[in-house]
Design a protein around this motif. Structure first.
Motif, short mmCIF file in Angstrom:
data_model
loop_
_atom_site.label_atom_id
_atom_site.label_comp_id
_atom_site.label_asym_id
_atom_site.label_seq_id
_atom_site.Cartn_x
_atom_site.Cartn_y
_atom_site.Cartn_z
N PRO A 1 -1.57 5.89 -9.79
CA PRO A 1 -2.62 6.89 -9.92
C PRO A 1 -3.96 6.35 -9.40
CG PRO A 1 -1.95 6.06 -12.08
CD PRO A 1 -1.04 5.44 -11.07
N PRO A 2 -4.79 7.21 -8.84
CA PRO A 2 -6.05 6.76 -8.25
C PRO A 2 -6.90 5.87 -9.17
CG PRO A 2 -5.69 9.03 -7.65
CD PRO A 2 -4.59 8.65 -8.63
N ALA A 3 -6.94 6.16 -10.44
CA ALA A 3 -7.76 5.36 -11.37
C ALA A 3 -7.26 3.92 -11.49
CB ALA A 3 -7.80 6.02 -12.74
N ALA A 4 -6.01 3.68 -11.16
CA ALA A 4 -5.44 2.34 -11.31
C ALA A 4 -5.29 1.61 -9.98
CB ALA A 4 -4.08 2.44 -11.99
N ARG A 5 -5.80 2.17 -8.90
CA ARG A 5 -5.61 1.57 -7.58
C ARG A 5 -6.21 0.17 -7.45
NH1 ARG A 5 -2.85 5.24 -5.06
NH2 ARG A 5 -3.56 7.34 -4.71
N VAL A 6 -7.44 -0.02 -7.91
CA VAL A 6 -8.10 -1.32 -7.75
C VAL A 6 -7.37 -2.39 -8.57
CG1 VAL A 6 -10.24 -2.64 -8.04
CG2 VAL A 6 -10.32 -0.31 -7.15
N VAL A 7 -6.90 -2.04 -9.76
CA VAL A 7 -6.16 -3.00 -10.58
C VAL A 7 -4.82 -3.33 -9.92
CG1 VAL A 7 -5.02 -3.37 -12.80
CG2 VAL A 7 -7.31 -2.36 -12.72
N TYR A 8 -4.14 -2.31 -9.40
CA TYR A 8 -2.88 -2.56 -8.69
C TYR A 8 -3.14 -3.47 -7.49
CZ TYR A 8 1.01 -1.95 -5.52
OH TYR A 8 2.04 -2.20 -4.65
N VAL A 9 -4.15 -3.14 -6.69
CA VAL A 9 -4.46 -3.95 -5.52
C VAL A 9 -4.87 -5.36 -5.96
CG1 VAL A 9 -6.09 -4.23 -3.60
CG2 VAL A 9 -4.98 -2.04 -3.98
N GLY A 10 -5.57 -5.47 -7.08
CA GLY A 10 -5.92 -6.79 -7.61
C GLY A 10 -4.69 -7.59 -7.98
N SER A 11 -3.70 -6.93 -8.55
CA SER A 11 -2.45 -7.62 -8.88
C SER A 11 -1.73 -8.08 -7.63
CB SER A 11 -1.54 -6.70 -9.69
OG SER A 11 -2.18 -6.30 -10.88
N CYS A 12 -1.70 -7.21 -6.62
CA CYS A 12 -1.11 -7.61 -5.34
C CYS A 12 -1.96 -8.70 -4.70
CB CYS A 12 -1.03 -6.41 -4.39
SG CYS A 12 0.15 -5.16 -4.89
N ALA A 13 -3.26 -8.59 -4.87
CA ALA A 13 -4.17 -9.57 -4.27
C ALA A 13 -3.95 -10.96 -4.87
CB ALA A 13 -5.62 -9.15 -4.45
N PHE A 14 -3.50 -11.02 -6.12
CA PHE A 14 -3.19 -12.33 -6.69
C PHE A 14 -2.15 -13.04 -5.81
CE2 PHE A 14 -0.58 -15.15 -9.28
CZ PHE A 14 -1.54 -15.98 -9.81
N ILE A 15 -1.15 -12.29 -5.39
CA ILE A 15 -0.13 -12.86 -4.49
C ILE A 15 -0.74 -13.09 -3.11
CG2 ILE A 15 2.09 -12.42 -3.37
CD1 ILE A 15 2.70 -10.59 -5.87
N TRP A 16 -1.45 -12.08 -2.60
CA TRP A 16 -2.03 -12.19 -1.27
C TRP A 16 -3.03 -13.34 -1.17
CZ3 TRP A 16 -1.54 -11.84 3.55
CH2 TRP A 16 -2.63 -11.92 4.40
N GLN B 1 0.82 -1.21 0.00
CA GLN B 1 0.00 0.00 0.00
C GLN B 1 0.86 1.26 0.00
OE1 GLN B 1 -2.54 -0.50 -1.26
NE2 GLN B 1 -4.24 -1.02 0.07
N GLY B 2 2.04 1.20 0.57
CA GLY B 2 2.96 2.34 0.47
C GLY B 2 3.25 2.65 -0.99
N ILE B 3 3.53 1.61 -1.76
CA ILE B 3 3.76 1.78 -3.20
C ILE B 3 2.50 2.30 -3.87
CG2 ILE B 3 4.17 0.50 -5.36
CD1 ILE B 3 6.03 -1.35 -3.61
N ASN B 4 1.35 1.71 -3.51
CA ASN B 4 0.08 2.10 -4.09
C ASN B 4 -0.18 3.59 -3.91
OD1 ASN B 4 -2.55 2.06 -5.15
ND2 ASN B 4 -3.43 1.12 -3.34
N PHE B 5 -0.10 4.07 -2.68
CA PHE B 5 -0.44 5.46 -2.40
C PHE B 5 0.63 6.44 -2.86
CE2 PHE B 5 -2.89 3.29 1.14
CZ PHE B 5 -4.08 3.29 0.43
N LEU B 6 1.85 5.97 -3.03
CA LEU B 6 2.93 6.86 -3.44
C LEU B 6 3.05 6.96 -4.96
CD1 LEU B 6 5.12 8.67 -2.30
CD2 LEU B 6 6.65 6.71 -2.24
N PHE B 7 2.90 5.83 -5.67
CA PHE B 7 3.20 5.81 -7.10
C PHE B 7 2.03 5.51 -8.04
CE2 PHE B 7 7.21 4.41 -4.99
CZ PHE B 7 7.97 5.52 -5.30
#
Length: 185
Positions: free
Chosen positions: A152-167, A144-150
Motif C-alpha cells: 500500500p502507498p503508505a508503506a512504500r518507504v518502509v518497504y523500500v527501506g527494507s529492500c534498501a537494507f539488502i541493497w 519495485q514490481g512487488i512494491n507497486f503491485l502489493f
C-alpha cells in the motif's frame, strides 16, 4: 495496540517516521557490512574496530536525504499512475529505475566522497556508477514490481527501506571495490 500506535505515528508524522525507519535500515546495512569485513572475515585475519565515522556517513544519507526523496517521489508517482494494471506498474518501474535511480546512485557516491573529503569527488562516481546501476536493475526492478503491485502507498518507504537494507549491503560492497582506471606507462 502497538500496531495501531505505529500506524498513528506514520499517519501523523510520515516523513519523520519513514526517515527513522529508513535511516536505521540504511545505517544497519553498513553495520552488517563492517561486521562481516571487520569482525567475521577480516582481510588481515585480525578483527578490526568498527568505523563509526563511516556508519555516520550512511546515517546522514539514510536519515537526511533518501527517505524524503522517496516519500515525495512515491506520492507523486502514486498520484500520477493510479492502480495496479500491468501497464501502470511497468510505467512506475521504468520511471523509478531509469529516472530516479541514476541520480540517487550518483548522489550516493558524490556525497560520500564529499563527506570523506576526497580530492576528486567525482572519481568514484565516474568509475562505479555504471556497474552499480546495472546491478541495481537486477535487484530493484523485481523489488519495485512487488512494491507497486502489493504494497500500500503508505508503506512504500518502509518497504523500500527494507529492500534498501539488502541493497545498501550491495552498494557498500561496490563502495569498497577499487574500480579506478590504471594508466599504462
Amino acid at each position: 495496540m502497538a500496531i495501531a500506535k505505529i500506524k498513528h505515528i506514520f499517519k501523523k508524522y510520515p516523513i519523520l517516521a519513514n526517515s527513522v525507519v529508513y535511516g536505521t535500515l540504511y545505517t544497519g546495512a553498513e553495520f552488517s557490512q563492517q561486521t562481516y569485513t571487520k569482525k567475521i572475515a577480516p582481510a588481515t585475519g585480525v578483527p578490526a574496530p568498527y568505523d563509526l565515522t563511516a556508519m555516520g556517513r550512511y546515517g546522514i544519507l539514510g536519515l537526511g536525504l533518501y527517505p524524503q526523496v522517496y516519500y515525495f517521489w512515491y506520492r507523486w508517482l502514486d498520484g500520477k499512475y493510479v492502480g495496479t494494471a500491468t501497464l501502470t506498474i511497468v510505467k512506475k518501474m521504468a520511471l523509478d529505475q531509469f529516472v530516479l535511480t541514476p541520480p540517487l546512485i550518483a548522489s550516493f557516491y558524490l556525497f560520500m566522497s564529499i563527506m570523506e573529503q576526497k580530492q576528486d569527488v567525482f572519481e568514484e562516481c565516474r568509475n562505479k556508477l555504471l556497474p552499480t546501476f546495472m546491478t541495481s536493475c537486477v535487484f530493484w526492478l523485481p523489488a519495485q514490481g512487488i512494491n507497486f503491485l502489493f504494497i500500500p502507498p503508505a508503506a512504500r518507504v518502509v518497504y523500500v527501506g527494507s529492500c534498501a537494507f539488502i541493497w545498501v549491503n550491495v552498494i557498500c560492497w561496490f563502495k569498497r571495490q577499487d574500480y579506478s582506471k590504471t594508466k599504462e606507462d
